[in-house]
Structures are given as C-alpha cells and as structure tokens.
Write a protein that holds these residues in place. Structure first.
Motif, short mmCIF file in Angstrom:
data_model
loop_
_atom_site.label_atom_id
_atom_site.label_comp_id
_atom_site.label_asym_id
_atom_site.label_seq_id
_atom_site.Cartn_x
_atom_site.Cartn_y
_atom_site.Cartn_z
N GLN A 76 0.83 -1.20 0.00
CA GLN A 76 0.00 0.00 0.00
C GLN A 76 0.86 1.26 0.00
OE1 GLN A 76 -3.80 0.28 0.20
NE2 GLN A 76 -2.82 2.04 -0.79
N GLU A 77 1.88 1.26 0.83
CA GLU A 77 2.79 2.40 0.92
C GLU A 77 3.49 2.65 -0.42
OE1 GLU A 77 5.37 5.41 2.50
OE2 GLU A 77 3.42 4.63 3.12
N ASP B 19 1.03 4.01 -3.01
CA ASP B 19 0.69 5.41 -2.70
C ASP B 19 1.74 6.37 -3.26
OD1 ASP B 19 -1.60 4.63 -1.42
OD2 ASP B 19 -0.83 4.91 0.61
N SER C 284 -3.62 -1.17 -7.32
CA SER C 284 -4.34 -0.29 -6.39
C SER C 284 -5.81 -0.70 -6.29
CB SER C 284 -4.23 1.17 -6.85
OG SER C 284 -2.88 1.60 -6.87
#
Length: 437
Positions: free
Chosen positions: A72-73, A76, A428
C-alpha cells in the motif's frame, strides 16, 4: 512459534523521461512537486529523493510492518509520482537500464565527486546509467553499531539472528539477479547478459567491466560469515579497501569523512548492513511493480520460514541448491554462489540449468511458508517455466543485429511507462477490493 516482527522498507529508482521517452533532467522540479503533494497529505517529503544524476528519481517507503502494508505504501508513492508526471508532461521509466545512449549529468556534490575520482569517471558513468531496487529487512534493535558494525553489547540471540539473516539473504543473490532481469538493452545494444549486474557490480574474474570490477570488496557480493567476529572483519576489510582506493586515486580521505563516510557507508554491495539497522538488499534491477513486489515476497517468505522453524543457514560445499532438514538450511558455498551460479544468472539467466535447479529449490522452500504470497506466481508461466521482464521485451523488441534503433528504443521506453501505469492502477484497485471485503 511467536516471533518478534521484523519490519520492511523499499527503495526504487526510476529514469525520468518526457512524453516521447527521451531522458529528462527535470528531477528537481519533479521531486519538489511530489513533496508538495506529500506534505498536503501529511506525508514526509523524504519519501521522494534525488539521485546523483538529474535524470533519475527515487522513492523511499516508510517502514512497514508487513508485505500488505508495504504494498500500500509503495503504490501510494507511485500514484503521487504519476500524478506529478501528468501535471509536468513527464513519465517514469521503471526498468534497470535506459535502452539508448545516454549522457548523464552528475550533481555537483562532494560525496559524488569522491566516488567519481576514486573509481574513475568513465567507469563510474555506468552507475549513472543503471537503476536498482533496494529491500530493507529490519534487524534486532540495537544490534547494529555504526562504528564497529555489530554492537558488542547486544544479546547473543540478536547476534545469532543477524548472522543467520545475513547468510540467508546472501544466498538469495542468484534468485534476485535472475528473476529481476529487466531491460536487455544498454547504450543501444543487447549482449544477452544481465546488463545492470554487469555494468554496476562488474567482475574482474568474468571480464565484466562495471563500476566495481576492480573493487569487489566494495561493490561485489561479500562472503558468508561463520561468526559475528568474521562478519565484522569483512566490514573492516571493505572499509580499508575503499580508503586505499582513494589513496591510490589521490583523493583525500577527509572528503569521505566530511561527506558522512564511515564504516557502514564504505560499500555499495548487493547486500550490506545499513547504518539504519537493516540488511539492505541492493542486487535487484529496477522493474515493474508486480515484479518488484513479487521479489520482496520471495525475500519475506524465505526469511519468515527460516525464523519460524528456527533453521540455521549453513553454506555447504558440493551443493548448488537449497537443501534443508528440521534444523538447518544448507545453501551453496560462496565459491559456487559467486562463481558458477553468478555466471549462470548473468549469462543464460532463467534458461541456465544450474540456475533453474537453484530457483526450483528456493521456490519450494519459500512456498513452505505458513501463508506464501500469491505474488510469487508472477514469475512462473502456465507451463511452469520462469519468466522475466527481459524475456518479454526480447520477444516484443526482437533484433537481428544486436542493436536497437532510436525509434524502437523510444517505443520500448513508452511501452514500459504504459505498463508501469497499468500495473499501478490494477494493483491499487486490487488492494481496494480486498480492503472492502
């Protein structure tokens, strides 16, 4: 077995190109805008960093507790980069080498100048033409000492874990080279070798002319260690090798010290102990997100199984694969790992029989983790064969002359930029769907 969690981090370098696919020296403008957006979202700007040439940018994830959190990081940060790219009419080219001739502009900073002067300008240019991905595996708190490498006062369990992980991640070198092979072209030519490994790591023994060809203790794979004391000795040998190289090049040692140089920063090896308290894997090509995350999953699943089952990692002469029992994981000794296996990974790659047997054993071991990551499936075809970005591009951009034209090279760059953007969007959406379940 209840294990203390070891956290993760990820760095990846990208070439910055314009919409035609031509390298662009606008890294500072690009990064400034990324930092503005990050700040507006409450994120630290340090996640976006300049590299030593003005056509390469780097993203650095925050520390993550597990692979899903790291994913996720990572995504992002990529989304911010892609947003800025659209604003500035710029794109990220994600692979390990730019396929056409380049003339990189090196930043005017002392730490870069001392490396150029020590290694040699022509040789160090190779570093400016390659991009890599670095995975950080957290070590026990307090086990790393920036002045002596390993802290004298850390407990025996922490020292044993550090040594075991160092040997395990060293043994994964062949897998990371073979599976991360990305762009087959370098300066407009294809030679059938792992281009970044040849031109960055280099090898005097195999005749690969790279940045660290004649400074292998500084930039090549360091040997296994049987004790902490031996590992510390390896680190000091690397440090003095670098200082001696500076002396021979007429570079004042003060330049290194004044630029923040110390024991743990005197090396650019495929695996190094980082002063931040991590083992830093630096041998991977920069690649698409799916490949990058798949290789992180391989590292995580392998390391977790070793820790969960309390296995001791033991180099063993005469074997060329991972072999294990209830107490030990035997791995190829260093002569094999840095010799026959390295040569196979850099030349034939996944087509090499010795490399394939090694990969099969690594895969079998990693798949024995309690919950092996589905990301590992990315590397195998429906026929059970291994696949890489490089093999796909060699098929899609085939050449009979060993060279790629400017038109085809720019088309390759744009194709890879498109693929990066598609994968970020797909991954994503996949994460969002999973979070909503």
């Amino acid at each position: 077995m209840n294990l203390v969690n070891r956290r993760l981090g990820l760095e990846q370098e990208f070439f910055l190109v314009n919409e035609e696919g031509i390298l662009c020296d606008r890294a500072d403008i690009f990064l400034a805008r990324c930092q503005e957006i990050a700040s507006s979202r409450g994120r630290p700007g340090k996640c976006f960093a300049a590299e030593f040439v003005t056509s390469i940018v780097e993203i650095n994830t925050l520390v993550a507790n597990n692979l899903p959190e790291l994913t996720q990081e990572y995504l992002d940060l990529l989304q911010i980069c892609l947003q800025v790219g659209r604003e500035l009419n710029l794109r990220l080219y994600p692979l390990s080498t730019y396929p056409l001739h380049t003339n990189p502009v090196i930043r005017n900073q002392p730490n870069y100048h001392l490396q150029v002067r020590t290694v040699g300008p022509g040789r160090f240019d190779n570093a400016a033409k390659c991009t890599g991905t670095h995975v950080h595996w957290e070590l026990p708190p307090g086990s790393v000492d920036r002045t002596v490498g390993i802290a004298y006062n850390c407990d025996p369990e922490a020292r044993a874990e550090l040594l075991n992980m160092y040997n395990l991640l060293t043994a994964l070198d062949t897998a990371l080279i073979a599976l991360s092979r990305a762009c087959p072209f370098y300066e407009g030519r294809v030679t059938g070798k792992a281009m970044r490994t040849v031109h960055y790591r280099g090898s005097e023994y195999f005749g690969w002319e790279g940045v660290y060809t004649y400074l292998q203790p500084v930039g090549g794979l360091l040997p296994y260690a049987s004790t902490i004391e031996e590992l510390v000795e390896i680190l000091f040998n690397r440090y003095y090798t670098w200082l001696q190289a500076m002396d021979l090049a007429g570079v004042p040692r003060s330049m290194f010290v004044n630029s923040g140089g110390e024991l743990l920063t005197a090396g650019w090896n495929p695996l190094r102990i980082n002063k931040q308290g991590t083992l830093e894997l630096r041998g991977m090509d920069s690649n698409y997100p799916e490949i990058t995350l798949g290789l992180v999953a391989l590292v995580v699943d392998t390391a977790y199984r070793v820790r969960r089952e309390g296995l001791k990692v033991t180099p063993k002469s005469g074997i060329k694969t991972f072999v294990w029992n209830q107490t030990e994981l035997y791995v190829p000794d260093f002569d094999c790992l840095n010799g026959e296996l390295l040569y196979g990974a850099v030349t034939e790659g996944i087509e090499s029989s010795i490399v394939k047997d090694y990969l099969d054993s690594v895969w079998e071991f990693a798949s024995g983790a309690e919950e092996p990551s589905s990301l590992l499936d990315k590397f195998t075809t429906k026929l059970g064969k291994y696949a890489t970005t490089e093999t796909e591009l060699l098929d899609k951009f085939a050449t009979t002359t060993g060279e790629i034209s400017r038109e085809e090279g720019l088309r390759l760059v744009r194709y890879c930029c498109d693929e990066l953007e598609k994968q970020v969007e797909f991954l994503s959406e996949q994460l969002n769907d999973e979070s909503e379940k």
